[in-house]
Design an enzyme around this catalytic site. Structure first.
Site, mmCIF file in Angstrom:
data_model
loop_
_atom_site.group_PDB
_atom_site.id
_atom_site.type_symbol
_atom_site.label_atom_id
_atom_site.label_comp_id
_atom_site.label_asym_id
_atom_site.label_seq_id
_atom_site.Cartn_x
_atom_site.Cartn_y
_atom_site.Cartn_z
ATOM 1 N N PHE A 220 -80.693 14.554 28.482
ATOM 2 C CA PHE A 220 -81.920 14.981 27.803
ATOM 3 C C PHE A 220 -82.716 15.855 28.755
ATOM 4 O O PHE A 220 -83.080 15.425 29.846
ATOM 5 C CB PHE A 220 -82.781 13.796 27.362
ATOM 6 C CG PHE A 220 -84.059 14.238 26.690
ATOM 7 C CD1 PHE A 220 -84.073 14.589 25.344
ATOM 8 C CD2 PHE A 220 -85.246 14.334 27.408
ATOM 9 C CE1 PHE A 220 -85.245 15.036 24.733
ATOM 10 C CE2 PHE A 220 -86.423 14.772 26.800
ATOM 11 C CZ PHE A 220 -86.420 15.119 25.462
ATOM 12 N N ASP B 62 -82.462 17.592 37.268
ATOM 13 C CA ASP B 62 -83.632 17.344 36.417
ATOM 14 C C ASP B 62 -84.192 15.981 36.818
ATOM 15 O O ASP B 62 -83.695 14.946 36.392
ATOM 16 C CB ASP B 62 -83.212 17.376 34.942
ATOM 17 C CG ASP B 62 -84.388 17.098 34.009
ATOM 18 O OD1 ASP B 62 -85.463 16.693 34.503
ATOM 19 O OD2 ASP B 62 -84.221 17.276 32.786
ATOM 20 N N LYS C 133 -93.479 15.044 34.496
ATOM 21 C CA LYS C 133 -94.098 13.773 34.098
ATOM 22 C C LYS C 133 -95.196 13.209 35.022
ATOM 23 O O LYS C 133 -96.368 13.321 34.712
ATOM 24 C CB LYS C 133 -93.004 12.749 33.836
ATOM 25 C CG LYS C 133 -92.256 13.104 32.530
ATOM 26 C CD LYS C 133 -91.462 11.948 31.987
ATOM 27 C CE LYS C 133 -91.063 12.196 30.546
ATOM 28 N NZ LYS C 133 -89.738 12.778 30.350
HETATM 29 C C1 LIG Z 1 -89.282 13.942 29.528
HETATM 30 C C2 LIG Z 1 -88.166 14.723 30.081
HETATM 31 C C3 LIG Z 1 -88.073 16.108 29.898
HETATM 32 C C4 LIG Z 1 -89.027 16.882 29.025
HETATM 33 O O1 LIG Z 1 -90.345 16.831 29.479
HETATM 34 P P1 LIG Z 1 -91.525 17.332 28.529
HETATM 35 O O2 LIG Z 1 -92.732 17.289 29.428
HETATM 36 O O3 LIG Z 1 -91.604 16.395 27.371
HETATM 37 O O4 LIG Z 1 -91.183 18.712 28.110
HETATM 38 C C5 LIG Z 1 -87.033 16.770 30.511
HETATM 39 N N1 LIG Z 1 -86.132 16.126 31.254
HETATM 40 C C6 LIG Z 1 -86.185 14.792 31.459
HETATM 41 C C7 LIG Z 1 -85.164 14.121 32.312
HETATM 42 C C8 LIG Z 1 -87.195 14.042 30.865
HETATM 43 O O5 LIG Z 1 -87.226 12.714 31.030
#
Ligand SMILES: *Cc1c(COP(=O)(O)O)cnc(C)c1O
Length: 387
Positions: free
Chosen positions: A123, A208, A237
């Site tokens: 994700f 990520d 985040k």
């Molecule tokens: C939450 C998340 C995203 C997306 O972040 P947003 O601020 O909602 O765009 C991308 N990668 C990972 C691993 C995430 O947990």
């Protein structure tokens, strides 16, 4: 627009790991707005930094120097051993920046149709580039045509990565622990193996760490568990503890891939967001949030796995630090509502994985209370299913 299935509860105030609803009822927060409020709610130092900066200057433009942004970039590079930072406002935007870096890097090598290797079950966010990079479930959302140029391999399968053709690949993008995918840590050695493979083949390793980064797993960055340094590192985040800010960090050739005009953001790293993020990092450092996450994580795992009254209906407990997944034997999305009735906020992902992401400042009493309330919610959930 009906994008969310919302619970019928509204919070009006927060205090540390606790949220208070319109009726004055208190809830223990084991979600932190999905790994965002690591310092807890209404942290006095965040509030003070926010107030001070709001009285000075909110926003100018990336057409000018922004001193708090420069300080923040320097601090992030120091913590991560990276060299340069692009600031944006969310996780998905930090991934978009990584995708652009990979493609620009490929073009500079004469590669006109570069491919980026991504993982099943991944994700990476909700913009179309990130959706295209995410796992196959995104394809089921009927948003196509998605972006071309991605090659998907099973998460953790180093042999599948080695079997890919050397030419044509620009980068590998992955989460060190898959979050939305069900709190799935990469198998031991996978990151290190990928690092070696990327070095051999001239691919960029792009991590990520939007969810795993900033002390969540018991280290500043989850890649430190394997002593791996990526070429690109995506953060967001927890960086602003609730003030939207994202960052894409890079080093080496990746740090030089983007040049003026090739990428940008109106709000990214503005004075307000940067000032708050600097304060967040200072608190994390001074109050040893990595150590806290590691200690409290161990305590939670021990309580969740064993001892008297092991959790009913639970198959497995996994994760690292305070990013924990409790896998249920059967579908468990209705558990969220049961937990709310017991005054506990949690999340269920991948259908049957209870995801615990409490603020990193929880104390031992609060950690124990999370387990106690989860136990009660699971019992309700099971007895409702049996009825
Ligand atoms: C939450 C998340 C995203 C997306 O972040 P947003 O601020 O909602 O765009 C991308 N990668 C990972 C691993 C995430 O947990």
């Amino acid at each position: 627009m009906g994008c969310y299935r919302r619970q019928a509860v509204a919070f009006v105030r927060g205090e540390g790991a606790w949220l208070i609803d319109e009726q004055g009822r208190r809830y223990l927060d084991a979600l932190s707005g999905i790994a965002v409020c690591s310092l807890g709610h209404a942290h006095p130092r965040v509030t003070r930094a926010l107030r001070e900066q709001a009285g000075l200057l909110l926003h100018t433009s990336n057409a000018f120097r922004i001193p708090p942004q420069e300080l923040l970039a320097a601090r992030l590079c120091e913590l991560s051993s990276m060299e340069r930072v692009f600031f944006c406002n969310s996780g998905t935007e930090s991934v978009e920046c990584a995708l652009k870096i990979a493609r620009r890097h490929a073009w500079s090598q004469g590669l006109r149709r570069p491919r980026i290797v991504v993982m099943r079950g991944a994700f990476h966010g909700r913009t179309l580039g990130s959706v295209s990079a995410s796992g196959e479930s995104a394809a089921g959302h009927e948003l196509g045509p998605l972006l071309p140029g991605f090659t998907r391999v099973p998460y953790g399968d180093l042999e599948a990565c080695k079997a890919l053709p050397v030419a044509g690949v620009a980068a590998v993008l992955l989460e060190p622990i898959q979050g939305e995918g069900g709190v799935v840590p990469a198998p031991p050695g996978f990151l290190r193996g990928l690092r070696r493979l990327c070095d051999e083949r001239g691919w960029l390793l792009m991590l990520d760490e939007v969810q795993t980064g900033l002390c969540r797993t018991g280290r500043w960055f989850a890649c430190e568990h394997e002593a791996v340094r990526p070429d690109v590192l995506c953060l967001a985040k927890a960086l602003g503890n609730g003030i939207p800010i994202g960052a894409c960090l890079a080093r080496g050739v990746a740090a030089r891939a983007l040049t003026p005009g090739r990428h940008g953001s109106t709000f990214g790293g503005n004075p307000l967001a940067s000032r708050v993020a600097l304060e967040v990092l200072a608190v994390m450092q001074e109050e040893d949030y990595s150590g806290r996450a590691e200690r409290m994580g161990k305590r939670l795992v021990a309580a969740l796995r064993g001892g008297p009254g092991t959790l009913p209906g639970v198959e497995a407990v996994r994760g690292r630090g305070l990013m924990l997944g409790v896998q249920l034997a059967r579908a468990g999305t209705s558990l969220v509502a049961h937990a709310l009735r017991h005054g506990l906020l949690l999340n269920v992902t991948a259908g049957r994985v209870v995801r615990l992401l409490p603020p990193l400042m929880i104390n031992a009493t609060e950690a124990d209370e999370i387990v106690r309330r989860l136990h009660a919610a699971l019992q309700d959930h099971l007895s409702r299913e049996a009825a």
